[in-house]
Each structure stands twice: as C-alpha cells, then as structure tokens.
Design a protein around this motif. Structure first.
Motif, PDB file in Angstrom:
ATOM      1  N   HIS A   1      37.118  51.446  35.768  1.00  0.00           N
ATOM      2  CA  HIS A   1      36.187  51.066  36.306  1.00  0.00           C
ATOM      3  C   HIS A   1      35.086  52.082  35.674  1.00  0.00           C
ATOM      4  O   HIS A   1      35.231  53.219  35.885  1.00  0.00           O
ATOM      5  CB  HIS A   1      35.949  51.052  37.704  1.00  0.00           C
ATOM      6  CG  HIS A   1      36.875  49.282  37.740  1.00  0.00           C
ATOM      7  ND1 HIS A   1      36.320  48.393  38.677  1.00  0.00           N
ATOM      8  CD2 HIS A   1      37.837  48.798  37.242  1.00  0.00           C
ATOM      9  CE1 HIS A   1      37.044  47.343  38.718  1.00  0.00           C
ATOM     10  NE2 HIS A   1      38.249  47.706  38.103  1.00  0.00           N
TER      11      HIS A   1
ATOM     12  N   HIS B   1      33.287  44.218  34.133  1.00  0.00           N
ATOM     13  CA  HIS B   1      34.708  45.051  33.276  1.00  0.00           C
ATOM     14  C   HIS B   1      34.225  45.508  31.837  1.00  0.00           C
ATOM     15  O   HIS B   1      33.516  45.089  31.330  1.00  0.00           O
ATOM     16  CB  HIS B   1      35.788  43.688  33.642  1.00  0.00           C
ATOM     17  CG  HIS B   1      36.543  44.493  32.369  1.00  0.00           C
ATOM     18  ND1 HIS B   1      38.021  45.168  33.108  1.00  0.00           N
ATOM     19  CD2 HIS B   1      36.680  45.652  31.116  1.00  0.00           C
ATOM     20  CE1 HIS B   1      38.619  45.345  32.003  1.00  0.00           C
ATOM     21  NE2 HIS B   1      38.051  45.529  30.785  1.00  0.00           N
TER      22      HIS B   1
ATOM     23  N   HIS C   1      33.508  41.040  39.295  1.00  0.00           N
ATOM     24  CA  HIS C   1      33.309  42.081  38.873  1.00  0.00           C
ATOM     25  C   HIS C   1      33.027  42.983  37.467  1.00  0.00           C
ATOM     26  O   HIS C   1      33.454  41.893  36.319  1.00  0.00           O
ATOM     27  CB  HIS C   1      34.919  43.375  38.639  1.00  0.00           C
ATOM     28  CG  HIS C   1      35.320  43.902  37.827  1.00  0.00           C
ATOM     29  ND1 HIS C   1      34.867  45.561  37.556  1.00  0.00           N
ATOM     30  CD2 HIS C   1      36.393  44.454  36.691  1.00  0.00           C
ATOM     31  CE1 HIS C   1      34.235  46.163  36.758  1.00  0.00           C
ATOM     32  NE2 HIS C   1      35.637  45.378  36.369  1.00  0.00           N
TER      33      HIS C   1
ATOM     34  N   HIS D   1      43.132  50.179  32.298  1.00  0.00           N
ATOM     35  CA  HIS D   1      41.638  50.150  32.510  1.00  0.00           C
ATOM     36  C   HIS D   1      41.232  51.208  33.383  1.00  0.00           C
ATOM     37  O   HIS D   1      41.473  51.081  34.789  1.00  0.00           O
ATOM     38  CB  HIS D   1      41.812  48.803  32.671  1.00  0.00           C
ATOM     39  CG  HIS D   1      40.102  48.306  32.907  1.00  0.00           C
ATOM     40  ND1 HIS D   1      39.012  48.736  32.124  1.00  0.00           N
ATOM     41  CD2 HIS D   1      39.544  47.820  34.184  1.00  0.00           C
ATOM     42  CE1 HIS D   1      38.015  48.698  32.865  1.00  0.00           C
ATOM     43  NE2 HIS D   1      38.169  47.932  34.099  1.00  0.00           N
TER      44      HIS D   1
HETATM   45 CU    CU Z   1      36.916  46.909  35.043  1.00  0.00          CU
END
Ligand code: CU
Ligand code: C2O
Ligand code: CU
Length: 478
Positions: free
Chosen positions: A396, A107, A105, A394
């Motif tokens: 994405h 981030h 991922h 958070h």
């Molecule tokens: Cu993320």
C-alpha cells in the motif's frame, strides 16, 4: 522485438491447482460491453475536486431471468469510474449504505496510511459517512478502489465493491495515446463469478482458502461482451479484479499489441507482445491497432482458450499514429546507503498461508522504514516449485520498481512503476521501495482469500523528527 510468451513459470499457472475452476463460455447472446460512467464531481475548482463515493446494495442483470443481488460504488455492481488529476487537492465523502461496515481502499494511490489509504483501520459503519482529503501526487496511472475490511475483503469484493480510478497528468496528456473514455480508452475489469440458484452469488458455497473462482468470466460486469471498434487504435486499461484468477490474455489470431503502462503509470517504452499474463490486482494498459481489419471482421480477446470480449470492427478513419520509442522518464533513485535489505517471505497455501511465518494481526506493526528512504526488499515465495502458486505481492501507499527476479532480469513489461508483483514459487523478487508519506501501510498477497487468511503484514513509514502513535484497530474494537 515482439514477445510471444507469458513470462511466468508454467508449472505455477492456476490451471494446475487441484481446485482450479475452468471458465466456461456462457450460453447467453453476446451483449454490449458495459462502460462504467465517469463519476461526476460534486464540485470542481482549478485546484480542488470534491466527490461522493457511496457503497450501496443493488441488483444486477447478468443473465436472463432473475437479477443478482450485488454491491457497488455509485452503481449496482463494481462502480462508476473515478478520475483524479495529479496535483489536485481531492476531497471525498465516503458513504456506507450497506448493512455492514466497509472500508474504501485506494489501491495504488500514494496517500497517507492507515486512514486515508482505507485499509482495515478505516471502517465506515453502516449508515455513516467519513470524509478524506488528500493531494494527488503521482503520475498518470490506472489504479482502483476496493473494499478492504479485515477479514472480509474477499466477500465484499466478490459482491462487487471494486472500481477503476484513473489518474491524469500533463505528461500523459502529451503522449500520442488514445484517451477518449468509452470510445477508444476502455476500462476492462476482469473477474469471474459463479451463479447459483436464481442467478445469485453464494460466496460460502464457492469458498476455497486458496482463492474463490467461478465458471463465468465478467468484463466490467458483462457476461459474453462485445465492443464495437470505431477507431483504428484502442487503449485497454485492464485490471485483474478477480479474487484469485490469473488471466493469460491474447487475441484469437495472435494480433500484436503494445503494453504502454503498468500499475503505477506509463512505461519508459512500449513493450510489443502477443501474450500477457496478469495476476490479481495488476493493471496493464495496452494499445491495440486494428488497422489490418475490415468492417465486419471480429477479433476476440481470449484468456487461455476462453473468449473474453469480441471486438467487432466497424468503419474507422485511418490513423497512422505510431507510438514513440520512448514514452516517459521514470526516476530511478539510488538506494539509501547502509540500509539492510528487508527480506519478506510469502509462505504456505490454503489455511496455512502466512507472511514471514506469521498470520496478520491488525494491532501489530511488523516493520518500520524511514520516510523518504529508498530500501531494497527481497520477497521470497517459499512454495515448492512443483505444486506452489504465484503469489501477487502488493504494498500500500507506494509505487515500487522491480529490480531482479532470482538475481536475473525482470520481465520486459516490469520496467515501470508497480504496486503488485507476481512472485513465482521458489522465486525471490527484489524491489526498491520508498514511502513519500508517513503512515502505517499494509503489504500482502493479493489473492484476496490469502490476504484475509493472514498472508499480510503492516509497516510504519516514520519520520524520526515527528514520531507518531497510531490507534490501530484489532478485531475486538471493530
Ligand atoms: Cu492496496
Ligand atoms: Cu488492493 Cu491491501 O489491497
Ligand atoms: Cu497468495
């Protein structure tokens, strides 16, 4: 103006949790801070970069005696630092040499979800290699790569699957900021771990549904590090890479520093401070001016009362560079008219955690937003103000702006781009979110055990002209 407080609500600090694990100053000799090497591209042209990122098993010497079994990216623990350049077409082979599936991922990167983004829908099975291509399309920033398989993100990150990803661009190149990697531009990945028998990690033994912690601080995987200061000004790219721990950073002598960047890039103006608190997954870049010290002096970066990293002053050439009052312009787009405000709640603690009252379901799309729309989201932490916790929210695939905290001003270091924002118990934080690409993106609390525990949801960024269907995984198809 110099800020001298941590901004967040004191009653919500993790130190007040029943399960809080205090850091203990390790009884090992100071060691040089590990500086992760830069990952070499397999191939590079003016327009394209090619990389191989390999998740692998290894052993790492953290403490005297037995090595610790660890995982890492092109490295034993954590990883090599990856550098991308805005505007470049980027091609990456993702290799999994681990005994179980993982995901990669990105981030903080604005890349298409759910596959390139590398959340739970993008498994790479053991022994296999997946390939992704994307164009880097965002300003210079400190982002990171970590594993994100559901629901074992927390165990994989604990074993070491996390590394820094630095984005460069022409704007940042022109600013008077230190950028000599490893000399005056230093990554600091802050984590904590517990060492059990034979110096091994034992995630299950340490398990806490409110987030796993350990008594030992690691900086770039180094226990009790020191760093030799050979330039007057040093830029620290700090990442809270812990599963749960908050870091309340300050120098032992209250040395002032300037925060110059947050998660998504350079701030509009430097923020001068003596203390800064970081919640999970946040990145802060600070510039420290060591001009007042003499060779032989030592100044220590602390978290609460625990030393984290000793800066040993060596001789350096005087550097009179001052930071400009203005650093960069950040576009501040007007919200799309007539859009309803999206309200989101982060609920509960322990096993009860939920988002909007629901546990995460990989196969369910919880919300939709038109690509390119600029929408207001209101994130509420429904924990009690007496004994709740700060939940780092958070999203994405986007960098957002923080607009207000409980209808009041945001913290002084929140005027830049963010992808993670700490929300105090009982507080509502208003943010402005735009997706530039279509896709399915996760949003969640970044206390990793909360995310694995279900305080997570997903949103589709859609283009009405080009409807798409996504083959979302569920636990059974993994
Ligand atoms: Cu993320
Ligand atoms: Cu650091 Cu779902 O991400
Ligand atoms: Cu949480």
């Amino acid at each position: 103006k110099v800020y001298t407080d941590y901004f967040f609500d004191e009653p919500a600090y993790n130190t007040h949790d029943g399960g809080y694990i205090p850091l203990v100053t390790p009884k090992v000799d100071p060691q040089p801070l590990a500086i992760p090497p830069l990952l070499k591209p397999d191939r590079q042209t003016d327009t394209d970069d090619y990389y191989t990122v390999m998740a692998q098993e290894s052993e790492t010497q953290f403490l005297p005696g037995k090595k610790t079994k660890t995982w890492g990216y092109n490295a034993g623990f954590l990883g090599q630092t990856i550098v991308f350049r805005n505007g470049k077409q980027t091609h990456i082979d993702l290799k999994n040499k681990l005994p179980e599936l993982t995901t990669f991922h990105w981030h903080g990167l604005n890349v298409p979800g759910p596959i390139t983004d590398g959340g739970c829908h993008a498994p790479v099975y053991p022994g296999e290699t997946n390939h992704i291509d994307f164009k880097v399309h965002q300003p210079a920033a400190t982002t990171w790569l970590h594993a994100h398989p559901c629901p074992s993100t927390a165990t994989q990150v604990w074993k070491g699957l996390a590394t820094m990803v630095i984005i460069k661009d022409d704007v940042e190149d022109q600013l008077p900021l230190p950028r000599n990697y490893g000399v005056d531009d230093i990554p600091l990945v802050l984590q904590d771990r517990e060492f059990h028998d034979d110096n091994q990690f034992d995630y299950r033994a340490d398990y806490d549904p409110d987030g796993v912690q350990g008594h030992t601080a690691l900086v770039n995987g180094t226990v009790n590090p020191y760093f030799d200061v050979t330039t007057q000004r040093v830029r620290l790219r700090i990442l809270d890479g812990s599963n749960r721990r908050e870091w309340r950073l300050h120098f032992n002598d209250d040395l002032e520093f300037a925060q110059v960047a947050s998660d998504g890039g350079i701030l509009p103006a430097p923020v001068y401070m003596t203390k800064v608190m970081m919640t999970c997954a946040e990145r802060d870049e600070i510039v420290v001016d060591f001009g007042q010290y003499q060779p032989g002096d030592e100044v220590t970066l602390m978290t609460d009362d625990t030393p984290l990293c000793r800066f040993r002053i060596k001789s350096f050439v005087p550097d009179a560079t001052k930071l400009p009052e203005h650093l960069v312009d950040i576009p501040d787009e007007t919200p799309t008219p007539d859009l309803p405000v999206r309200t989101i709640t982060m609920d509960g603690m322990d096993d009860e955690v939920a988002l909007d009252g629901k546990k995460f379901d990989m196969s369910r799309i919880d919300a939709r937003q038109k690509v390119g729309d600029v929408a207001i989201w209101e994130i509420r932490n429904t924990n009690s103000t007496e004994n709740g916790m700060v939940h780092p929210f958070h999203v994405h695939g986007t960098q957002f702006r923080v607009l207000a905290r409980n209808d009041g001003p945001v913290y002084p270091n929140e005027h830049g781009l963010k992808d993670t924002v700490g929300v105090n118990p009982g507080e509502t934080v208003r943010i402005k979110v735009k997706f530039e690409l279509t896709g399915v993106y996760m949003y969640h609390c970044h206390i990793i055990e909360h995310e694995d525990g279900g305080m997570m949801a997903q949103i589709e960024s859609y283009d009405p002209q080009h409807p798409q269907t996504y083959h979302l995984m569920d636990m059974d198809t993994l």
